[in-house]
Design an enzyme around this catalytic site. Structure first.
Site, PDB file in Angstrom:
ATOM      1  N   PRO A 158       0.795  -1.225   0.000  1.00  0.00           N
ATOM      2  CA  PRO A 158       0.000   0.000   0.000  1.00  0.00           C
ATOM      3  C   PRO A 158       0.828   1.276   0.000  1.00  0.00           C
ATOM      4  O   PRO A 158       1.881   1.351   0.625  1.00  0.00           O
ATOM      5  CB  PRO A 158      -0.838  -0.101   1.281  1.00  0.00           C
ATOM      6  N   ASN A 159       0.310   2.219  -0.735  1.00  0.00           N
ATOM      7  CA  ASN A 159       0.817   3.587  -0.845  1.00  0.00           C
ATOM      8  C   ASN A 159       2.095   3.713  -1.658  1.00  0.00           C
ATOM      9  O   ASN A 159       2.548   4.828  -1.901  1.00  0.00           O
ATOM     10  CB  ASN A 159       0.989   4.237   0.540  1.00  0.00           C
ATOM     11  N   ARG A 197       4.374  10.920  -1.804  1.00  0.00           N
ATOM     12  CA  ARG A 197       4.230  10.623  -0.380  1.00  0.00           C
ATOM     13  C   ARG A 197       5.580  10.746   0.320  1.00  0.00           C
ATOM     14  O   ARG A 197       6.535  10.061  -0.020  1.00  0.00           O
ATOM     15  CB  ARG A 197       3.700   9.202  -0.194  1.00  0.00           C
ATOM     16  N   TYR A 211      10.859   8.600   1.440  1.00  0.00           N
ATOM     17  CA  TYR A 211      10.841   7.621   0.354  1.00  0.00           C
ATOM     18  C   TYR A 211      11.521   8.103  -0.928  1.00  0.00           C
ATOM     19  O   TYR A 211      11.583   7.349  -1.895  1.00  0.00           O
ATOM     20  CB  TYR A 211       9.389   7.229   0.048  1.00  0.00           C
ATOM     21  N   ASN A 254       8.145  -5.647  -1.124  1.00  0.00           N
ATOM     22  CA  ASN A 254       8.066  -4.528  -0.195  1.00  0.00           C
ATOM     23  C   ASN A 254       6.626  -4.514   0.298  1.00  0.00           C
ATOM     24  O   ASN A 254       5.738  -3.973  -0.355  1.00  0.00           O
ATOM     25  CB  ASN A 254       8.417  -3.200  -0.856  1.00  0.00           C
ATOM     26  N   ALA A 311       2.935  -1.170   4.594  1.00  0.00           N
ATOM     27  CA  ALA A 311       2.207  -1.228   5.868  1.00  0.00           C
ATOM     28  C   ALA A 311       1.774  -2.644   6.243  1.00  0.00           C
ATOM     29  O   ALA A 311       1.621  -2.946   7.420  1.00  0.00           O
ATOM     30  CB  ALA A 311       0.997  -0.306   5.821  1.00  0.00           C
ATOM     31  N   ASP A 318       1.628 -15.792   5.990  1.00  0.00           N
ATOM     32  CA  ASP A 318       1.349 -17.196   5.678  1.00  0.00           C
ATOM     33  C   ASP A 318       1.524 -17.469   4.187  1.00  0.00           C
ATOM     34  O   ASP A 318       2.103 -18.491   3.800  1.00  0.00           O
ATOM     35  CB  ASP A 318      -0.066 -17.574   6.108  1.00  0.00           C
ATOM     36  N   GLU A 372      12.661  -9.585   1.377  1.00  0.00           N
ATOM     37  CA  GLU A 372      11.878  -8.464   1.890  1.00  0.00           C
ATOM     38  C   GLU A 372      12.711  -7.196   1.735  1.00  0.00           C
ATOM     39  O   GLU A 372      13.880  -7.164   2.126  1.00  0.00           O
ATOM     40  CB  GLU A 372      11.558  -8.698   3.366  1.00  0.00           C
ATOM     41  N   HIS A 415      12.652  -2.783   2.072  1.00  0.00           N
ATOM     42  CA  HIS A 415      12.008  -1.541   2.507  1.00  0.00           C
ATOM     43  C   HIS A 415      12.875  -0.373   2.061  1.00  0.00           C
ATOM     44  O   HIS A 415      14.091  -0.390   2.265  1.00  0.00           O
ATOM     45  CB  HIS A 415      11.824  -1.515   4.028  1.00  0.00           C
ATOM     46  N   ARG A 450      12.237   4.368  12.517  1.00  0.00           N
ATOM     47  CA  ARG A 450      11.023   5.174  12.380  1.00  0.00           C
ATOM     48  C   ARG A 450      10.073   4.941  13.544  1.00  0.00           C
ATOM     49  O   ARG A 450      10.491   4.594  14.634  1.00  0.00           O
ATOM     50  CB  ARG A 450      10.380   4.873  11.025  1.00  0.00           C
TER      51      ARG A 450
END
Length: 148
Positions: A10-11, A18, A23, A74, A77, A87, A101, A103, A110
């Site tokens: 999301p986002n 944003r 970012y 990524n 949230a 899962d 993973e 970010h 943060r």
């Protein structure tokens, strides 16, 4: 050629707009361009996706596991609470596929709620805080892992 799914939560469709101080100013189109190029350089086909829908992202993990596609994720949230996504991501690893993973920012530096990832425990590896370059490192790791 191996296809790698690069999935974003999301986002991340709002990159460049944003919180550019967190970012960066580059947008999702630029991330897509870079990941595609980095993948080509590594002999990989890269498919970049973004969703604000948790169920859709879970479906992408099922698809990756079923089709034999490594994943660079990524989760944004979803990182902090989505046990359903965790899962589903676990199924990628269960299929013997790398799941990295990524970010853009460093969640540990943060807000307190961002410091816990439910994805890290099922990921092959985690890269944080290096901006878009983290995706490149994740793709390099995937390329190396599938060669082994």
């Amino acid at each position: 050629m191996t296809t790698v799914l690069v999935v974003n939560g999301p986002n991340l469709g709002r990159l460049g707009v944003r919180q550019p101080d967190v970012y960066g100013k580059q947008d999702l189109a630029e991330l897509t361009r870079l990941c595609t190029q980095w993948g080509q350089d590594l002999g990989l086909t890269v498919e970049v996706r973004q969703t604000d829908d948790e169920a859709e992202m879970i479906g992408w993990m099922h698809e990756a596991a079923d089709n034999g596609n490594p994943v660079v994720m990524n989760p944004a949230a979803f990182t902090h609470y989505s046990y359903g996504l965790a899962d589903a991501a676990h199924m990628v690893g269960d299929a013997g596929l790398p799941l990295m993973e990524v970010h853009i920012s460093n969640p540990s530096a943060r807000d307190e709620f961002r410091k816990r990832s439910v994805i890290s425990a099922v990921a092959t590896g985690t890269i944080t805080g290096l901006g878009f370059y983290g995706y490149r490192l994740a793709l390099e790791a995937v390329a190396e892992l599938i060669r082994q």
